[in-house]
Enzyme design. Structure first.
Site, PDB file in Angstrom:
ATOM      1  N   ASP A 466       0.836  -1.207   0.000  1.00  0.00           N
ATOM      2  CA  ASP A 466       0.000   0.000   0.000  1.00  0.00           C
ATOM      3  C   ASP A 466       0.868   1.254   0.000  1.00  0.00           C
ATOM      4  OD1 ASP A 466      -2.340   1.468   0.152  1.00  0.00           O
ATOM      5  OD2 ASP A 466      -3.061   0.518   1.981  1.00  0.00           O
ATOM      6  N   ASP A 536     -10.536   2.030  -3.428  1.00  0.00           N
ATOM      7  CA  ASP A 536     -11.086   1.814  -2.086  1.00  0.00           C
ATOM      8  C   ASP A 536     -12.596   1.858  -2.115  1.00  0.00           C
ATOM      9  OD1 ASP A 536      -8.896   1.310  -0.599  1.00  0.00           O
ATOM     10  OD2 ASP A 536      -8.625   3.346   0.143  1.00  0.00           O
TER      11      ASP A 536
HETATM   12  C1  DGJ Z   1      -5.779   1.897   1.916  1.00  0.00           C
HETATM   13  C2  DGJ Z   1      -6.140   0.678   1.140  1.00  0.00           C
HETATM   14  O1  DGJ Z   1      -6.594   1.005  -0.119  1.00  0.00           O
HETATM   15  C3  DGJ Z   1      -7.171  -0.124   1.928  1.00  0.00           C
HETATM   16  O2  DGJ Z   1      -7.589  -1.220   1.181  1.00  0.00           O
HETATM   17  C4  DGJ Z   1      -6.563  -0.536   3.233  1.00  0.00           C
HETATM   18  O3  DGJ Z   1      -5.505  -1.424   2.998  1.00  0.00           O
HETATM   19  C5  DGJ Z   1      -6.091   0.674   4.001  1.00  0.00           C
HETATM   20  N1  DGJ Z   1      -5.236   1.503   3.204  1.00  0.00           N
HETATM   21  C6  DGJ Z   1      -5.370   0.267   5.245  1.00  0.00           C
HETATM   22  O4  DGJ Z   1      -4.819   1.325   5.903  1.00  0.00           O
END
Ligand code: DGJ
Length: 716
Positions: A466, A536
């Site tokens: 991430d 997301d």
């Molecule tokens: C952003 C990601 O896109 C989410 O899926 C998740 O992993 C969060 N970060 C966790 O902090």
């Protein structure tokens, strides 16, 4: 041979595409890019000299525009010499034609596995006065006709040179009757399609965020106004790079259009010492005379098989359960094992533990950089958890955000200068975190060691990588003042090196990219990680837009897509479980909810979806993808997959809102064999391919919002 040199013209010809560059008075003249032509005798197409007020260079079409000698359009390369001048006088020196495709040092790039897949032209240009040399690289791929372009600048003179601008491709089209077609968005709304007429002057999309960004993708197409999925001419460029970029089109007073893509010159410069070189990232240029589908087909084929790499490139991707939206930071071993047990019962294959397993991370305010398991939540460690999960028959995967550092972390307390920052200036936080300075070797080594030691400590089969903020105060404690503007690009080179080291040390691990969802969904990342969490926003309706837009360039096998709970956490929308399943099945399928909270009916549906995924995922991941109805153009959207061997077609559709006066709607299919018969798996109805493509498949609507449809057709 796809590349020839005749009439002083280099003719790259493959996959139904020709790209022609001529040499005239030492300059590289862009002569043609389009459907394949039988020869390259194209000098008659050259524009005539303009009014005497204007120097000739401003009239000519270039592949490598000259600077400060009369071409007043955007340059491809702009340098500052030791005497402060910027005038260059590059002239043609010679060329080489290489079989296959050379690697680009330190950068991700498409590749050829055998010499007959591609051929590469290297054109040598030199500026005699300064000793600067420019090698322009052009690779044409036999199957798709895609052209990979990049430039390498070498300082062969005795004095340093500052590179102010170095783009990867510049093409001058002889006309401008196009629309500017690109992918834009925001967090939770990535890669929406926007299309508007080209106007005179410069129009541009870009990122200055230190990543390719949620907001614009490093992609641009100029399309004729009549362009649809199946018709129209499309000229497109996509940058194999994950950092700041520009993609622009400039229409001049003669209605010529210059199209360019490359590293964003804003905030960038590079000090090129004598004897050193600078390699630009590569741009992939795709032409289609068969509309948007033709363009996507070429990108998909190239990226799926000659950009993505490693064990998972050609392997079926596992169905996963991710705990993020199920638990956020509030979990312990017991809770995770309960979710995993349910996951196993319904046939899911991989359990992914997301953010919150390390340091003291009960929220997003601390611990990034401290990659040590939190024993309060996981008393038996990661290895203990992984052991229990693998004993259930599931694989175990783990989330990291390795490029970040929390001010509240042991790492920051020990190394406050390891983040990007500018001395004396405040360090702006976003999501309460700072960014590690990956332009530094010691920081990169730390990341490789920290991540590798966790990966070695437990049975880990998957990593979600991430990256959750944009860059600010882009300075490095280690760089000299004259090199501070190199930091953002050096960061990318550091990141690519880290990814190369980790992915090659752990070849059996499946890596999935992520950046607050799809904030870094680009070909640079795909070179290291064959899939990326698309957004997301897991709402099924929002996803129909996001996945549709993403598919313009990127194959479905690169898109992570999960079923999540309702009301949806990003939109509050309540959609049927079936619709969520159908939309997520059209990517790398998974779940992101607390399975232990599902009703029996939902669990039964989950088991059915998982079983269906196992049957059809080869077709989804490796088949041909067709967009049938655009969510951007109406209430309905539909898409289709055809198996690589043509044995089945999968049709998905989603209706947004229910309307009065319901009707049966036809959806015209694509890619079937016209004379062949196909049988619908659910109803047993038999159709011929030609009928399905011309008259269409009828979708039966009910009185329900957000309804989805799925038809599986088998060739009989
Ligand atoms: C952003 C990601 O896109 C989410 O899926 C998740 O992993 C969060 N970060 C966790 O902090």
């Amino acid at each position: 041979m796809p590349i020839t040199f005749q009439h002083d013209v280099f003719h790259l010809c493959a996959g139904g595409v020709s790209y022609c560059v001529g040499v005239k008075d030492g300059q590289l003249i862009h002569l043609y890019w389009g459907s394949a032509i039988p020869d390259s005798d194209l000098w008659y197409t050259l524009p005539q000299a303009g009014p005497s007020f204007e120097p000739l260079p401003n009239v000519l079409p270039y592949d490598f525009p000259p600077v400060d000698t009369g071409d007043f359009r955007s340059p491809m390369v702009d340098v500052e010499f030791a005497n402060g001048s910027r005038t260059t006088g590059f002239t043609y020196e010679g060329y080489e034609i290489l079989p296959g495709k050379p690697n680009l040092s330190g950068l991700p790039a498409t590749y050829a596995e055998s010499e007959d897949e591609a051929q590469t032209l290297v054109i040598h240009m030199a500026d005699a006065l300064s000793g600067l040399q420019a090698d322009l690289l052009y690779t044409i791929f036999a199957q798709t006709g895609a052209v990979a372009r990049s430039i390498r600048l070498t300082n062969g003179g005795g004095k340093p040179v500052i590179i102010r601008r170095i783009l990867s491709a510049s093409v001058d089209l002889p006309d401008s009757g196009y629309e500017f077609f690109h992918l834009h968005g925001a967090w939770g709304r990535e890669r929406h399609i926007e299309r508007r007429p080209l106007i005179t002057g410069l129009q541009q999309v870009s990122s200055m965020r230190g990543s390719s960004s949620h907001h614009h993708n490093p992609f641009l197409a100029l399309v004729t106004p009549d362009t649809t999925e199946q018709h129209g001419r499309v000229y497109s460029m996509n940058l194999v790079y994950s950092g700041n970029f520009i993609a622009n089109a400039e229409v001049d007073c003669r209605s010529h259009a210059r199209m360019q893509i490359g590293i964003n010159p804003e905030g960038f410069s590079w000090l090129l010492e004598p004897g050193r070189d600078f390699q630009s990232p590569e741009a992939i240029l795709v032409f289609s005379d068969a509309g948007l589908h033709g363009m996507s087909k070429a990108y998909h084929a190239l990226y799926r098989s000659r950009l993505c790499r490693g064990k998972y490139r050609d392997a079926e991707r596992p169905i996963l359960i991710n705990n993020w939206e199920g638990t956020y930071f509030d979990f312990n071993e017991e809770k995770l094992l309960a979710i995993a047990a349910r996951a196993k019962d319904v046939g899911i294959e991989l359990f992914v533990l997301d953010d919150g397993w390390f340091g003291k991370r009960d929220g997003d305010n601390c611990s990034l950089g401290d990659w040590v398991v939190d024993k309060r939540k996981l008393p038996h460690g990661l290895d203990g958890l992984a052991e229990k999960i693998t004993a259930m028959g599931l694989k175990f995967g783990l989330w990291f955000e390795p490029e970040m550092i929390s001010p509240d972390s042991d790492l920051y307390r020990a190394h406050p200068d390891w983040c990007l920052h500018v001395d004396g200036r405040p360090r702006s936080q976003a999501r309460q975190q700072l960014i590690l300075d990956l332009s530094r070797q010691d920081v990169c080594d730390y990341i490789v060691d920290a991540v590798s030691s966790v990966l070695r400590s437990a049975d880990i089969s998957y990593v979600k990588w991430d990256m959750n903020r944009n860059m600010t105060e882009v300075g490095s404690a280690l760089q000299a003042p004259g090199r501070q503007r190199e930091t953002a690009h050096r960061y990318m080179l550091g990141l690519y090196d880290v990814l190369k080291r980790i992915t090659s040390a752990f070849p059996d691990i499946l890596f999935e990219g992520c950046s607050g969802g799809g904030g870094r969904f680009d070909p640079g990342i795909l070179y290291y990680m064959p899939q990326i969490w698309c957004s997301d926003d897991s709402d099924a309706i929002e996803r129909t837009f996001i996945q549709y837009g993403t598919s313009m360039v990127y194959p479905v096998s690169t898109m992570g897509a999960h079923v999540s709970a309702v009301p949806n956490h990003q939109t509050g929308r309540i959609t049927p479980y079936q619709t969520r399943g159908h939309v997520a099945l059209s990517g790398n399928f998974g779940y992101e909810l607390d399975l232990s909270k599902l009703s029996d009916e939902e669990l039964a549906l989950t088991a059915q979806q998982v079983a269906l995924c196992k049957e059809i995922r080869r077709t989804i991941q490796f088949g041909a993808y067709y967009r049938l109805l655009s969510p951007f153009e109406g209430n309905d959207c539909a898409w289709e997959f055809v198996a690589p061997d043509g044995s089945e077609a999968l049709v998905f559709a989603v209706k947004r809102l229910s309307m009065p006066n319901r009707r049966r709607r036809p959806v015209k299919l694509q890619g079937l064999e016209p004379e062949t018969r196909y049988q619908a798996a659910d109803t047993g109805a038999i159709y011929t391919g030609g009928v399905l493509m011309q008259a269409g498949l009828m979708l039966e609507e009910t009185m329900q919002d957000f309804e989805s449809f799925f038809v599986r057709l088998k060739r009989i």
